[in-house]
Design a protein around this motif. Structure first.
Motif, PDB file in Angstrom:
ATOM      1  N   SER A   1       2.416   9.819   2.210  1.00 16.51           N
ATOM      2  CA  SER A   1       2.686  10.029   0.792  1.00 16.51           C
ATOM      3  C   SER A   1       2.524  11.504   0.413  1.00 16.51           C
ATOM      4  CB  SER A   1       1.714   9.190  -0.052  1.00 16.51           C
ATOM      5  OG  SER A   1       1.849   9.513  -1.420  1.00 16.51           O
TER       6      SER A   1
ATOM      7  N   THR B   1       0.826  -1.199   0.000  1.00 15.51           N
ATOM      8  CA  THR B   1       0.000   0.000   0.000  1.00 15.51           C
ATOM      9  C   THR B   1       0.866   1.257   0.000  1.00 15.51           C
ATOM     10  OG1 THR B   1      -0.067   0.122   2.410  1.00 15.51           O
ATOM     11  CG2 THR B   1      -1.788  -1.169   1.358  1.00 15.51           C
ATOM     12  N   PRO B   2       0.285   2.365  -0.435  1.00 16.96           N
ATOM     13  CA  PRO B   2       1.010   3.623  -0.288  1.00 16.96           C
ATOM     14  C   PRO B   2       1.135   3.961   1.198  1.00 16.96           C
ATOM     15  CG  PRO B   2      -1.101   3.959  -1.413  1.00 16.96           C
ATOM     16  CD  PRO B   2      -0.993   2.523  -1.082  1.00 16.96           C
TER      17      PRO B   2
ATOM     18  N   THR C   1       0.933   6.454   4.530  1.00 12.59           N
ATOM     19  CA  THR C   1       0.040   7.529   4.957  1.00 12.59           C
ATOM     20  C   THR C   1       0.703   8.899   4.882  1.00 12.59           C
ATOM     21  OG1 THR C   1       0.640   7.134   7.256  1.00 12.59           O
ATOM     22  CG2 THR C   1      -1.348   6.038   6.452  1.00 12.59           C
TER      23      THR C   1
ATOM     24  N   ARG D   1       1.681  -5.113   6.199  1.00 12.94           N
ATOM     25  CA  ARG D   1       1.634  -3.991   5.264  1.00 12.94           C
ATOM     26  C   ARG D   1       3.037  -3.617   4.878  1.00 12.94           C
ATOM     27  NH1 ARG D   1      -1.174   0.876   7.100  1.00 12.94           N
ATOM     28  NH2 ARG D   1      -1.258   1.351   4.922  1.00 12.94           N
TER      29      ARG D   1
ATOM     30  N   ARG E   1      -2.285   9.384  -0.264  1.00 12.16           N
ATOM     31  CA  ARG E   1      -2.315   9.565   1.189  1.00 12.16           C
ATOM     32  C   ARG E   1      -3.726   9.285   1.721  1.00 12.16           C
ATOM     33  NH1 ARG E   1       0.091  14.177   1.324  1.00 12.16           N
ATOM     34  NH2 ARG E   1      -1.774  15.447   1.217  1.00 12.16           N
TER      35      ARG E   1
ATOM     36  N   PRO F   1       5.072  -0.799   2.334  1.00 13.38           N
ATOM     37  CA  PRO F   1       4.933   0.366   1.430  1.00 13.38           C
ATOM     38  C   PRO F   1       5.540   0.076   0.071  1.00 13.38           C
ATOM     39  CG  PRO F   1       6.453   0.837   3.245  1.00 13.38           C
ATOM     40  CD  PRO F   1       5.961  -0.547   3.426  1.00 13.38           C
TER      41      PRO F   1
ATOM     42  N   ALA G   1      -4.420   5.574   1.560  1.00 11.98           N
ATOM     43  CA  ALA G   1      -3.654   4.850   2.579  1.00 11.98           C
ATOM     44  C   ALA G   1      -4.276   5.019   3.957  1.00 11.98           C
ATOM     45  CB  ALA G   1      -2.203   5.339   2.587  1.00 11.98           C
TER      46      ALA G   1
ATOM     47  N   TYR H   1      -7.523   3.006   4.102  1.00  9.81           N
ATOM     48  CA  TYR H   1      -7.241   1.569   4.164  1.00  9.81           C
ATOM     49  C   TYR H   1      -6.719   1.184   5.550  1.00  9.81           C
ATOM     50  CZ  TYR H   1      -5.837  -3.046   2.648  1.00  9.81           C
ATOM     51  OH  TYR H   1      -5.711  -4.398   2.532  1.00  9.81           O
ATOM     52  N   GLN H   2      -5.861   2.009   6.115  1.00 10.06           N
ATOM     53  CA  GLN H   2      -5.341   1.755   7.451  1.00 10.06           C
ATOM     54  C   GLN H   2      -6.486   1.715   8.467  1.00 10.06           C
ATOM     55  OE1 GLN H   2      -2.579   4.732   8.870  1.00 10.06           O
ATOM     56  NE2 GLN H   2      -1.664   3.305  10.297  1.00 10.06           N
TER      57      GLN H   2
END
Length: 134
Positions: free
Chosen positions: A104, A99-100, A102, A132, A110, A134, A113, A116-117
């Motif tokens: 980003s 995932t990207p 947070t 996870r 961002r 990055p 992310a 999703y988090q």
């Protein structure tokens, strides 16, 4: 580009798991475990409605997924596959989410992310063993 990301999201995770040793589970047991994950209470109702178009059971069985695999889901978006893969792989396999971050610099990434988090944090019983990256 949207379709190429979708292909990566589906194909890479399943291809990554194909290097795992054969599981002791029978095809019928794998099928039943997939059905259970697909029909589980962790599924978002809006995502369940999309199943008739995305055919998760047929797709995952086509790729030969087993509950002992290591699967990498690339750019999981809102987590449609995550909701199925996390409980399916929880006990014997590994689900790795690429995932990207947070932090980003890209505002869209961002936002994705962070959302999703939050999703993963919302249900540790289902999502607590996800790795996870990055």
């Amino acid at each position: 580009m949207k379709y190429s990301l979708l292909a990566l999201t589906i194909l890479l995770p399943l291809a990554a798991g194909l290097t795992q040793p054969a599981a002791a589970a029978t095809p019928a047991a794998v099928h039943d475990a997939l059905v259970k994950a697909i029909q589980g209470p962790q599924r978002t109702p809006a995502f369940v409605k999309r199943d008739r178009y995305r055919h998760p059971l047929k797709t995952l069985e086509f790729f030969g997924i087993r509950p002992d695999m290591r699967v990498v889901e690339v750019l999981p978006g809102a987590g449609w596959y995550t909701e199925i893969l996390a409980p399916f792989l929880r006990d014997r396999g590994t689900l790795i989410e690429a995932t990207p971050v947070t932090s980003s610099p890209n505002p869209f990434m961002r936002k994705e992310a962070i959302a999703y988090q939050r999703k993963l944090a919302s249900d540790p019983a289902v999502y607590g063993r996800i790795r996870r990256e990055p």
